[in-house]
Design a protein around this motif. Structure first.
Motif, PDB file in Angstrom:
ATOM      1  N   LYS A 131       0.858  -1.184   0.000  1.00 25.76           N
ATOM      2  CA  LYS A 131       0.000   0.000   0.000  1.00 25.76           C
ATOM      3  C   LYS A 131       0.893   1.233   0.000  1.00 25.76           C
ATOM      4  O   LYS A 131       1.371   1.654   1.048  1.00 25.76           O
ATOM      5  CB  LYS A 131      -0.891   0.000   1.233  1.00 25.76           C
ATOM      6  CG  LYS A 131      -1.862  -1.152   1.270  1.00 25.76           C
ATOM      7  CD  LYS A 131      -2.724  -1.114   2.502  1.00 25.76           C
ATOM      8  CE  LYS A 131      -3.640  -2.332   2.534  1.00 25.76           C
ATOM      9  NZ  LYS A 131      -4.427  -2.388   3.748  1.00 25.76           N
ATOM     10  N   PRO A 132       1.108   1.798  -1.163  1.00 27.17           N
ATOM     11  CA  PRO A 132       1.953   2.987  -1.232  1.00 27.17           C
ATOM     12  C   PRO A 132       1.387   4.113  -0.393  1.00 27.17           C
ATOM     13  O   PRO A 132       0.166   4.296  -0.300  1.00 27.17           O
ATOM     14  CB  PRO A 132       1.950   3.373  -2.700  1.00 27.17           C
ATOM     15  CG  PRO A 132       1.380   2.211  -3.433  1.00 27.17           C
ATOM     16  CD  PRO A 132       0.584   1.409  -2.465  1.00 27.17           C
ATOM     17  N   THR A 133       2.261   4.816   0.247  1.00 26.45           N
ATOM     18  CA  THR A 133       1.809   5.947   1.071  1.00 26.45           C
ATOM     19  C   THR A 133       1.531   7.149   0.162  1.00 26.45           C
ATOM     20  O   THR A 133       2.202   7.347  -0.840  1.00 26.45           O
ATOM     21  CB  THR A 133       2.881   6.323   2.110  1.00 26.45           C
ATOM     22  OG1 THR A 133       4.083   6.627   1.419  1.00 26.45           O
ATOM     23  CG2 THR A 133       3.136   5.187   3.073  1.00 26.45           C
ATOM     24  N   LYS A 134       0.523   7.902   0.553  1.00 22.44           N
ATOM     25  CA  LYS A 134       0.185   9.086  -0.222  1.00 22.44           C
ATOM     26  C   LYS A 134       0.991  10.265   0.308  1.00 22.44           C
ATOM     27  O   LYS A 134       1.122  10.445   1.510  1.00 22.44           O
ATOM     28  CB  LYS A 134      -1.308   9.400  -0.124  1.00 22.44           C
ATOM     29  CG  LYS A 134      -2.180   8.378  -0.795  1.00 22.44           C
ATOM     30  CD  LYS A 134      -3.635   8.809  -0.719  1.00 22.44           C
ATOM     31  CE  LYS A 134      -4.501   7.790  -1.418  1.00 22.44           C
ATOM     32  NZ  LYS A 134      -5.931   8.171  -1.356  1.00 22.44           N
ATOM     33  N   LYS A 135       1.507  11.035  -0.620  1.00 22.19           N
ATOM     34  CA  LYS A 135       2.237  12.222  -0.211  1.00 22.19           C
ATOM     35  C   LYS A 135       1.232  13.337   0.020  1.00 22.19           C
ATOM     36  O   LYS A 135       0.310  13.533  -0.776  1.00 22.19           O
ATOM     37  CB  LYS A 135       3.229  12.626  -1.287  1.00 22.19           C
ATOM     38  CG  LYS A 135       4.365  11.634  -1.434  1.00 22.19           C
ATOM     39  CD  LYS A 135       5.383  12.131  -2.412  1.00 22.19           C
ATOM     40  CE  LYS A 135       6.516  11.132  -2.519  1.00 22.19           C
ATOM     41  NZ  LYS A 135       7.551  11.575  -3.425  1.00 22.19           N
ATOM     42  N   HIS A 136       1.408  14.026   1.114  1.00 23.86           N
ATOM     43  CA  HIS A 136       0.511  15.135   1.438  1.00 23.86           C
ATOM     44  C   HIS A 136       1.018  16.381   0.739  1.00 23.86           C
ATOM     45  O   HIS A 136       2.192  16.698   0.786  1.00 23.86           O
ATOM     46  CB  HIS A 136       0.458  15.379   2.964  1.00 23.86           C
ATOM     47  CG  HIS A 136      -0.111  14.219   3.704  1.00 23.86           C
ATOM     48  ND1 HIS A 136      -1.448  13.922   3.682  1.00 23.86           N
ATOM     49  CD2 HIS A 136       0.481  13.257   4.467  1.00 23.86           C
ATOM     50  CE1 HIS A 136      -1.662  12.841   4.423  1.00 23.86           C
ATOM     51  NE2 HIS A 136      -0.514  12.410   4.896  1.00 23.86           N
ATOM     52  N   GLU A 137       0.093  17.088   0.098  1.00 24.86           N
ATOM     53  CA  GLU A 137       0.470  18.331  -0.575  1.00 24.86           C
ATOM     54  C   GLU A 137       0.482  19.444   0.447  1.00 24.86           C
ATOM     55  O   GLU A 137      -0.400  19.565   1.278  1.00 24.86           O
ATOM     56  CB  GLU A 137      -0.528  18.642  -1.696  1.00 24.86           C
ATOM     57  CG  GLU A 137      -0.442  17.651  -2.820  1.00 24.86           C
ATOM     58  CD  GLU A 137      -1.403  17.989  -3.942  1.00 24.86           C
ATOM     59  OE1 GLU A 137      -1.829  19.150  -4.052  1.00 24.86           O
ATOM     60  OE2 GLU A 137      -1.699  17.074  -4.710  1.00 24.86           O
TER      61      GLU A 137
END
Length: 106
Positions: free
Chosen positions: A99-105
């Protein structure tokens, strides 16, 4: 004739790559030597600069494929093969993430 020098340089490079890639495999070394020599000999009288450049591109691509894609293997048992990769083929392994982590903008 600048292309003559380029042809000779690529011819030598293919033979050096052949010796490195097929090290200790006399059958493969001889087959590759014959194929390289045959390919260059068949086209030694080519005079069209465009055709020469096309042939040089093909030979250069073959050298890259040999150098980056060929791995030697040895049969160790009836159902086992030992792979012998060259050090320049080995790369650092990038870990797999389920589960790739989402980068926070920001």
């Amino acid at each position: 004739m600048a292309s003559r020098g380029r042809v000779l340089k690529l011819f030598k490079l293919l033979h050096r790559t052949r010796q490195e890639v097929f090290k200790n495999d006399t059958r493969a070394l001889e087959a590759a030597r014959q194929r390289i020599n045959e390919g260059f000999k068949n086209n030694q009288n080519e005079t069209c600069e465009e055709k020469i450049n096309e042939l040089l591109k093909i030979a250069s691509d073959v050298e890259v494929i040999l150098r980056t894609s060929v791995i030697q293997a040895v049969h160790t048992d009836s159902d086992k093969i030992l792979l012998i990769p060259r050090k320049d083929l080995l790369q650092d392994n990038t870990p797999y993430l389920d589960k790739p982590t989402k980068k926070h903008e920001s």
